[in-house]
Design an enzyme around this catalytic site. Structure first.
Site, PDB file in Angstrom:
ATOM      1  N   SER A 113       0.413   1.635   6.053  1.00 39.68           N
ATOM      2  CA  SER A 113       0.498   1.475   4.604  1.00 39.68           C
ATOM      3  C   SER A 113      -0.840   1.149   3.955  1.00 39.68           C
ATOM      4  CB  SER A 113       1.550   0.420   4.281  1.00 39.68           C
ATOM      5  OG  SER A 113       1.734   0.348   2.905  1.00 39.68           O
ATOM      6  N   HIS A 114      -0.948  -0.080   3.419  1.00 40.97           N
ATOM      7  CA  HIS A 114      -2.145  -0.438   2.653  1.00 40.97           C
ATOM      8  C   HIS A 114      -3.312  -0.862   3.539  1.00 40.97           C
ATOM      9  CE1 HIS A 114       0.383  -3.929   3.375  1.00 40.97           C
ATOM     10  NE2 HIS A 114      -0.730  -4.653   3.403  1.00 40.97           N
ATOM     11  N   ASP A 277      -0.496   3.587  -2.872  1.00 38.11           N
ATOM     12  CA  ASP A 277      -1.084   3.080  -1.624  1.00 38.11           C
ATOM     13  C   ASP A 277      -1.053   4.132  -0.510  1.00 38.11           C
ATOM     14  OD1 ASP A 277       1.626   3.039  -1.044  1.00 38.11           O
ATOM     15  OD2 ASP A 277       1.441   1.307   0.272  1.00 38.11           O
ATOM     16  N   ASP A 279       0.807   4.965   2.083  1.00 40.73           N
ATOM     17  CA  ASP A 279       1.990   5.761   2.404  1.00 40.73           C
ATOM     18  C   ASP A 279       2.837   6.087   1.177  1.00 40.73           C
ATOM     19  OD1 ASP A 279       2.664   3.061   2.183  1.00 40.73           O
ATOM     20  OD2 ASP A 279       4.404   3.250   3.482  1.00 40.73           O
ATOM     21  N   ASP A 281       4.301   4.221  -1.225  1.00 38.25           N
ATOM     22  CA  ASP A 281       5.460   3.478  -1.698  1.00 38.25           C
ATOM     23  C   ASP A 281       5.107   2.404  -2.725  1.00 38.25           C
ATOM     24  OD1 ASP A 281       4.277   1.775   0.084  1.00 38.25           O
ATOM     25  OD2 ASP A 281       6.023   1.523   1.386  1.00 38.25           O
ATOM     26  N   ARG A 282       3.829   2.269  -3.061  1.00 40.87           N
ATOM     27  CA  ARG A 282       3.488   1.283  -4.096  1.00 40.87           C
ATOM     28  C   ARG A 282       2.705   1.942  -5.214  1.00 40.87           C
ATOM     29  NH1 ARG A 282       1.168  -3.967  -1.534  1.00 40.87           N
ATOM     30  NH2 ARG A 282       1.484  -3.518   0.672  1.00 40.87           N
ATOM     31  N   LYS A 376      10.739   1.634  -1.362  1.00 38.68           N
ATOM     32  CA  LYS A 376      10.017   1.557  -2.625  1.00 38.68           C
ATOM     33  C   LYS A 376       9.294   2.878  -2.827  1.00 38.68           C
ATOM     34  CE  LYS A 376       6.434  -1.430  -0.540  1.00 38.68           C
ATOM     35  NZ  LYS A 376       6.974  -1.841   0.762  1.00 38.68           N
TER      36      LYS A 376
END
Ligand code: VG1
Ligand code: CO
Length: 540
Positions: A113-114, A277, A279, A281-282, A376
């Protein structure tokens, strides 16, 4: 085709946390490491033979090599159908949607992710279940346990699959399908939002800059924003997924998306700046010289939810993670809907979404979503905002200030203290936890402590309890401190301290307004005493 067992020894450091297993890339590249984790996941699942597995990732270094290994292991474990995103790409929300659409058994998502990517960066893997939601805690715990005791994994010896073309092929009795990662997701977004209204907005000269941070959302955003909605060509920046994200830290916030924030605060600012981000999702959203904090943004999505055709008559309730400031609560109260507070991590929203207790949920870390997928969803949140702007013909600043006017403003700041020691943060939290019973009614700096307690959570649907999810300290003047340890660090440990305070005053600078609360926090937590001087601090 020969299916054979490869001996492995178990890895005691494979712990599935807030969102899967995250480690330094070099750790993942150790012999048998990835295989050990993947087989442990498969060993904890039942009845997947002949069923569909979706595989995709955020494009970071080691993505495609890992996918080749997983394809072979999935064949050896007798999945019947494997769906992979072209070039190994699939965003987390796109995977969640595909699981439902293709009625898959589950999915493996390769992402940290991030966390930064590249050889020196991080790698990760997470498993999503057949509803599209991230694996719940008990399953994650089972994966971690299995990782330590496993002694073999299943493999086949076949050639690598060409991931660069959309195609279908059969290996043994498994069908492998390489699909366009974008089209199903973008078709779904068109069902949710009023694309015509947003197109009209762009026709009138509305400008957006979307920063994909060299991660997975580039192809999604280019197609949806530029090709379908008519944003200017070049509206999407850093739009090509790179193995090391071009050195960026793909976390959309005031620290790591600084160039975008600077653009929003410059004279050249477009009407909206947005980012996502690693992946996908944000999200982050800014107007001209105006930052919308994630807690306010979530409240605004709730406020306008019924005005989006897809959600008309379907605003059942909402939830926020406990560290997230309580702006959402006021909107729910006003519309007489339930508002739940969950521990950090998307998996806690799953049962609420599935059982129509809530339609909308989000976190202070710039994550938001609804029942449209069980994850998300960054681009969804940005499209939601564009839809609101198109309907209201207002700016993000106007929309947010109206929210403050109506419900009051809650100032927030989040501090992350990273240390390479993995003992100091737990030590601080344990010491503070032990003191909690004596803290009520004591004075700290300018504030009186009203109540200090551990946050334990019982899922209202499943009745499953989760303890020790952080410490809540409620203070006078509607101030609150929330403290927890991060669950996504790939090494060492991070302390997260979330401050919030409600005020009738609308126009203060959060850093200045919250300075007294910060002083009280330092006094109470004695961060320097516990964590020493070797800490990396970031504030959002
Ligand atoms: C962070 C965020 C949390 C989020 C998690 C996964 O966790 O605070 O809100 O759900 O990342 O997001 P932590 O434990 O480091 O605070 V992501 O975008 O990695 O899937
Ligand atoms: Co993410």
């Amino acid at each position: 085709m020969d299916i054979f067992a490869v001996p492995t020894k178990g890895f005691s450091d494979q712990k599935f946390g807030t969102s899967g297993l995250r480690k330094k890339t070099s750790v993942f590249q150790q012999e048998h490491y990835l295989e050990n984790a993947v087989q442990s996941i498969f060993d904890c699942l039942q009845g997947f033979e002949g069923k569909t597995l979706i595989i995709g990732g955020d494009g970071r270094y080691y993505n495609n090599q890992a996918i080749q290994t997983i394809i072979k292991m999935a064949i050896a474990n007798q999945f019947g159908h494997i769906i992979v995103g072209q070039n190994g790409l699939l965003s987390t929300p796109a995977v969640s949607h595909l699981i439902q659409k293709r009625e898959a058994f589950g999915a493996l998502i390769l992402t940290a992710s991030h966390n930064p990517g590249g050889k020196e960066g991080d790698f990760g893997i997470k498993y999503n279940i057949s509803t599209g939601a991230p694996a719940p805690s008990d399953l994650g715990n089972a994966f971690s346990k299995r990782c330590t005791e496993i002694d073999r994994y299943w493999m086949v010896k076949v050639q690598d699959v060409d991931l660069s073309q959309q195609t279908e092929l059969t290996i043994g009795s498994t069908l492998i399908e390489i699909i366009d990662p974008v089209s199903d997701y973008s078709a779904y977004m068109q069902k949710i939002f009023d694309f015509k209204a947003i197109q009209r907005l762009f026709k009138k000269g509305f400008k957006i800059t979307f920063d994909a941070m060299n991660a997975v959302t580039g192809p999604y955003a280019k197609h949806i924003l530029e090709e379908l909605l008519g944003a200017d060509e070049g509206s999407v920046i850093h739009g090509t997924p790179l193995p090391d994200f071009g050195g960026l830290h793909p976390e959309p916030n005031l620290v790591y998306a600084k160039d975008l924030v600077d653009l929003a605060y410059s004279e050249k600012s477009p009407d909206v700046c947005a980012a996502s981000d690693g992946d996908g999702d944000r999200y982050m959203i800014l107007g001209k010289s105006f930052f919308v904090n994630p807690a306010d943004s979530l409240a605004i999505l709730a406020e306008y939810m019924e005005q989006i055709p897809f959600y008309k008559g379907r605003f059942y309730g909402a939830a926020r993670s406990m560290p997230t400031a309580a702006a959402l609560d006021a909107v729910c109260q006003k519309s007489k809907k339930d508002c739940y507070q969950t521990p950090t991590g998307w998996k806690f929203f799953g049962s609420l979404l599935e059982n129509q207790k809530i339609s909308l949920c989000g976190e202070e870390s710039f994550g938001a979503g609804s029942f449209h997928v069980m994850e998300k969803d960054g681009l969804w949140a940005i499209l939601f905002w564009l839809n609101i702007l198109a309907i209201t013909e207002k700016t993000p600043e106007q929309i947010t200030k109206e929210l403050w006017q109506k419900y009051g403003r809650i100032y927030t700041r989040t501090y992350t203290y990273h240390t390479e020691s993995d003992k100091d943060v737990p030590h601080l939290i344990d010491s503070l936890s032990a003191k909690l019973p004596q803290l009520s009614n004591t004075q700290v700096s300018d504030f009186k402590i009203i109540k200090a307690s551990l946050f334990n959570y019982t899922d209202p649907v499943t009745n499953q309890s989760t303890t020790n999810q952080g410490i809540i300290i409620l203070l006078s003047d509607e101030a609150r401190i929330f403290v927890r340890m991060s669950g996504t660090s790939s090494s060492g440990a991070s302390l997260k301290v979330y401050l919030s305070q409600k005020s009738k005053k609308n126009n203060a600078d959060p850093a200045i307004f919250l300075a007294p609360l910060e002083k009280a926090t330092q006094e109470l937590l004695q961060i320097q005493k516990y964590l020493g001087n070797k800490v990396d601090i970031s504030v959002t």
